[in-house]
Design a protein around this motif. Structure first.
Motif, short mmCIF file in Angstrom:
data_model
loop_
_atom_site.label_atom_id
_atom_site.label_comp_id
_atom_site.label_asym_id
_atom_site.label_seq_id
_atom_site.Cartn_x
_atom_site.Cartn_y
_atom_site.Cartn_z
N TYR A 1 37.59 10.49 28.66
CA TYR A 1 36.26 10.65 29.27
C TYR A 1 35.30 9.59 28.73
CZ TYR A 1 31.57 12.67 29.81
OH TYR A 1 30.23 12.84 30.08
N ASN A 2 35.27 9.46 27.40
CA ASN A 2 34.34 8.49 26.79
C ASN A 2 34.63 7.07 27.26
OD1 ASN A 2 32.67 10.18 25.25
ND2 ASN A 2 34.23 10.36 23.66
N ILE B 1 38.88 14.10 25.90
CA ILE B 1 37.53 13.65 25.53
C ILE B 1 37.52 12.13 25.32
CG2 ILE B 1 35.77 13.74 23.72
CD1 ILE B 1 36.40 16.74 23.44
N LEU C 1 37.25 12.84 35.70
CA LEU C 1 36.82 13.17 34.34
C LEU C 1 35.42 12.63 34.09
CD1 LEU C 1 39.98 12.55 32.09
CD2 LEU C 1 38.91 14.73 32.64
#
Lengths: 248, 193
Positions: free
Chosen positions: B61-62, B58, B16
């Motif tokens: 991922y962050n 998301i 990711l």
């Protein structure tokens, strides 16, 4: 915390504290809970800012890529769901099917005369923006105008959306289509080229639209050039090949 | 946590972070069906599942990009717990029907509970950080944007036409201001500081 404390936090994170200051800093971290809490928040803020600002481009690419993969994965599931139990949210698939039939008929009728025309290929699927953003009037305005082929109005709504979310690639792509439809070729070129040269899954769609834009401008050689770069297995490959054959 | 052995599924986290299309597709193929089922059985539909999964990815991922995610449990359990928690929170907010199924028994894996909890906290933090950033004055916003984009503080100072020493000090104080805004927020207590 005092100004001086924040200046120390920053110096510590940058590795700029002298040996003595470093010892004192670590001592205080252990003995002063408030100091430690403020430092932990400061450190996380610093890391978050660094990520969001320095990786802006990467985050943008990631989200666009994820968007495409998610749509690819879920479109089949939504289609299945519609067959099992009609979902009022997704009427647009029915229109999509109807539109595809019209496209096919269009091919048969128009192909009897002369070279290919932009109008034989510009049957874009209806877009659906409101499923995820129910309360946003700009999204519903954009969707309605676009699907009713009121492209001038659609561009205004797309611009309003992009003001808040300028990295929204999906909207940029639709705006590109609307620009071509309204013969604003120069601006369309800029928007589509940007998407085409990015590292996202929208790039092949952007190529197809740009090829159609050149077709509309009777620039056959540029259109052919771009059509040849649309890879096998992508959504518009078959249409691209068909158009190529007709242009050659 | 650092002594624990990384799980082989760390490959999904790393994939990711690298925006690896192959890995992202694999996550959807392998792990999405269970989440879709769960959401459909609990007052939602496939569209809800699509949003929950996308938002969760998301967040992961962050967190992964900031090197703050070391997976010591199967990705499956971790991911499911995260999506489930997100969906339950949404249901609570929208006051939709009562939830019928509780799958926590499925995952007795303590690491999955702990890690998914940490990721949820991370998500709350990021949301609040973004929120307080908007409350900063333009001078701070511009300085911070320049600082993290340009890297070299000398160049930042030059681009903003201020001295190097002032730029450094101002950066510290701007983040200090954010720190205070975070602490003053009513959402602060759920960040576990």
């Amino acid at each position: 915390m005092e100004e001086q404390d924040y200046i120390q936090f920053e110096a510590f994170l940058a590795g700029n504290l002298s040996k003595d200051d470093l010892v004192a800093f670590n001592d205080r971290l252990h003995s002063d809970a408030q100091f430690k809490e403020a430092f932990e928040i400061f450190k996380d803020l610093n890391s978050n800012l660094e990520h969001q600002i320095a990786n802006e481009r990467e985050i943008f690419d990631f989200k666009a890529n994820l968007d495409v993969i998610s749509s690819q994965h879920f479109n089949a599931i939504h289609d299945e769901d519609i067959i099992i139990k009609p979902n009022p949210k997704s009427n647009f698939y029915k229109y999509a099917v109807a539109a595809s039939v019209v496209i096919l008929l269009g091919f048969f009728v128009f192909n009897q005369f002369g070279g290919p025309k932009y109008e034989e290929y510009n049957n874009f699927d209806p877009i659906s923006l409101t499923v995820r953003s129910t309360d946003n009037t700009n999204f519903s305005k954009a969707e309605q105008s676009f699907n009713n082929k009121n492209y001038e109005e659609a561009i205004r709504a797309f611009n309003a959306i992009l003001e808040d979310d300028f990295t929204n690639l999906e909207i940029q792509l639709y705006k590109g289509i609307a620009l071509v439809e309204t013969n604003q070729f120069e601006e369309a070129d800029i928007v589509l080229n940007k998407i085409m040269n990015g590292n996202t899954a929208y790039r092949n769609k952007a190529k197809w639209i740009l090829a159609l834009s050149y077709l509309k401008q009777d620039n056959t050689s540029e259109s052919i050039k771009i059509l040849k770069t649309i890879p096998k297995g992508t959504e518009d490959y078959v249409s691209a090949q068909k158009l190529l054959m007709e242009l050659d | 946590m650092s002594e624990k052995k990384l799980h082989d599924d760390q490959k999904y986290i790393d994939g990711l972070a690298e925006n690896n299309t192959f890995i992202i597709k694999a996550i959807y193929e392998k792990f999405a069906p269970k989440i879709i089922n769960y959401i459909k059985q609990n007052s939602g539909d496939a569209y809800d599942a699509q949003d929950v999964i996308q938002e969760t990815i998301i967040t992961i991922y962050n967190q992964a990009k900031q090197n703050k995610l070391q997976l010591t449990c199967p990705f499956d359990a971790y991911f499911f717990l995260l999506c489930k928690r997100k969906w339950l929170n949404q249901l609570k907010k929208s006051n939709r029907k009562e939830v019928t199924i509780d799958d926590d028994v499925l995952y007795k894996d303590d690491d999955a509970q702990v890690l998914s909890f940490e990721t949820s906290i991370f998500e709350h933090k990021q949301a609040l950080f973004d929120e307080v950033f908007l409350q900063l004055g333009d001078a701070c916003k511009d300085l911070l944007k320049a600082t993290f984009k340009i890297k070299s503080m000398e160049d930042v100072a030059k681009s903003l036409n201020i001295t190097y020493a002032y730029a450094r000090k101002k950066k510290s104080l701007c983040i200090g201001q954010l720190t205070k805004l975070v602490q003053a927020s009513p959402k602060f207590n759920r960040l576990n500081y």
